[in-house]
Design an enzyme around this catalytic site. Structure first.
Site, mmCIF file in Angstrom:
data_model
loop_
_atom_site.group_PDB
_atom_site.id
_atom_site.type_symbol
_atom_site.label_atom_id
_atom_site.label_comp_id
_atom_site.label_asym_id
_atom_site.label_seq_id
_atom_site.Cartn_x
_atom_site.Cartn_y
_atom_site.Cartn_z
ATOM 1 N N ASP A 131 0.858 -1.182 0.000
ATOM 2 C CA ASP A 131 0.000 0.000 0.000
ATOM 3 C C ASP A 131 0.894 1.231 0.000
ATOM 4 O O ASP A 131 1.955 1.218 0.624
ATOM 5 C CB ASP A 131 -0.838 -0.028 1.295
ATOM 6 C CG ASP A 131 -2.110 0.765 1.217
ATOM 7 O OD1 ASP A 131 -2.747 0.765 0.151
ATOM 8 O OD2 ASP A 131 -2.485 1.361 2.245
ATOM 9 N N TYR B 247 2.421 4.838 1.110
ATOM 10 C CA TYR B 247 2.444 5.576 2.371
ATOM 11 C C TYR B 247 1.255 6.539 2.406
ATOM 12 O O TYR B 247 0.908 7.148 1.392
ATOM 13 C CB TYR B 247 3.738 6.380 2.485
ATOM 14 C CG TYR B 247 5.006 5.558 2.516
ATOM 15 C CD1 TYR B 247 5.254 4.663 3.559
ATOM 16 C CD2 TYR B 247 5.963 5.711 1.530
ATOM 17 C CE1 TYR B 247 6.429 3.918 3.602
ATOM 18 C CE2 TYR B 247 7.147 4.970 1.560
ATOM 19 C CZ TYR B 247 7.375 4.079 2.590
ATOM 20 O OH TYR B 247 8.546 3.343 2.629
ATOM 21 N N PHE C 246 7.999 1.552 -1.298
ATOM 22 C CA PHE C 246 9.021 1.802 -0.279
ATOM 23 C C PHE C 246 9.746 3.136 -0.433
ATOM 24 O O PHE C 246 10.483 3.550 0.446
ATOM 25 C CB PHE C 246 10.054 0.666 -0.217
ATOM 26 C CG PHE C 246 9.489 -0.661 0.196
ATOM 27 C CD1 PHE C 246 9.120 -0.897 1.513
ATOM 28 C CD2 PHE C 246 9.278 -1.666 -0.737
ATOM 29 C CE1 PHE C 246 8.581 -2.112 1.897
ATOM 30 C CE2 PHE C 246 8.737 -2.891 -0.362
ATOM 31 C CZ PHE C 246 8.384 -3.124 0.965
ATOM 32 N N HIS D 196 9.030 -9.029 6.195
ATOM 33 C CA HIS D 196 8.917 -7.628 5.788
ATOM 34 C C HIS D 196 10.006 -6.793 6.478
ATOM 35 O O HIS D 196 10.387 -7.079 7.618
ATOM 36 C CB HIS D 196 7.532 -7.105 6.169
ATOM 37 C CG HIS D 196 7.158 -5.837 5.506
ATOM 38 N ND1 HIS D 196 7.543 -4.598 5.996
ATOM 39 C CD2 HIS D 196 6.433 -5.585 4.383
ATOM 40 C CE1 HIS D 196 7.076 -3.652 5.206
ATOM 41 N NE2 HIS D 196 6.394 -4.215 4.222
#
Length: 220
Positions: free
Chosen positions: A64, A66, A77, A187
């Site tokens: 998703d 930020y 990222f 993660h």
């Protein structure tokens, strides 16, 4: 929102010109009329625009965008330079430095330098509303992004897929493991990075694989 910069994707993935794509695009437009939606409209398909279909070497899957103001830039990222480095990205840089032996802490937080080398930084959901994680998860984005992953798996060979965390690892069934290299790890979030992301060695392992197939390595 449809930009000519990723025509190569539309040619390879008919889903990007179909009704499902148009419905998601319309739904996002409607939400922009009543809420702050990230990333900016011009950056929603930035990952595809910067990494054409036939130039992809590595795929890093995020979940998703930020949801803080100014953070999402269209690449998984990544955040624009000048924005505080998110914890997951900080851990990614730490692992790059540990794995490659080249300090990465001061590197640009805008990961377009990776994207231009063939690293597709693809979130499963491409938009989000401010302060509401996963707020667009049910708009239909995943049908589109799953289709992109499947198209790469079927239409390309010898790619590296980095699957970090349970959500990304759940996409493993979309990828032909006989044609591609799949790297899995927890993660990079501080909640899970210590369980195996730190020390995973994915960055040098990816480059070893690429070089074994006659491809240029990524300058992480």
């Amino acid at each position: 929102m449809i930009d000519q910069a990723f025509d190569s994707w539309k040619q390879e993935v008919p889903l990007l010109t179909g009704s499902a794509f148009k419905e998601v695009d319309k739904a996002v437009r409607l939400r922009r009329g009543r809420a702050s939606v990230f990333p900016a409209e011009k950056n929603v398909y930035r990952a595809l625009a910067l990494t054409p279909f036939d130039q992809v070497k590595v795929v890093i899957l995020g979940q998703d965008p930020y949801h803080g103001n100014g953070q999402a830039d269209g690449l998984a990222f990544s955040v624009p330079d000048g924005i505080k480095t998110p914890p997951s990205l900080r851990n990614i840089f730490k692992e790059v430095a540990r794995d490659t032996g080249s300090p990465c802490e001061e590197a640009s937080t805008d990961l377009s330098r990776w994207a231009r080398q063939g690293v597709l930084l693809l979130n499963a959901v491409l938009t989000v509303e401010e302060g509401q994680a996963a707020s667009h998860a049910k708009l239909g984005w995943q049908q589109i992004t799953d289709g992109l992953v499947q198209a790469l798996s079927q239409g390309r060979s010898d790619l590296v897929f980095m699957l970090w965390g349970g959500y990304a690892r759940g996409k493993k069934n979309l990828i032909d493991a006989e044609k591609h290299r799949i790297l899995e790890a927890p993660h990079p979030s501080p909640l899970s990075a210590h369980r195996g992301f730190m020390g995973c060695g994915h960055f040098t392992e990816a480059n070893r694989f690429l070089e074994s197939k006659g491809k240029n390595p990524i300058r992480w």
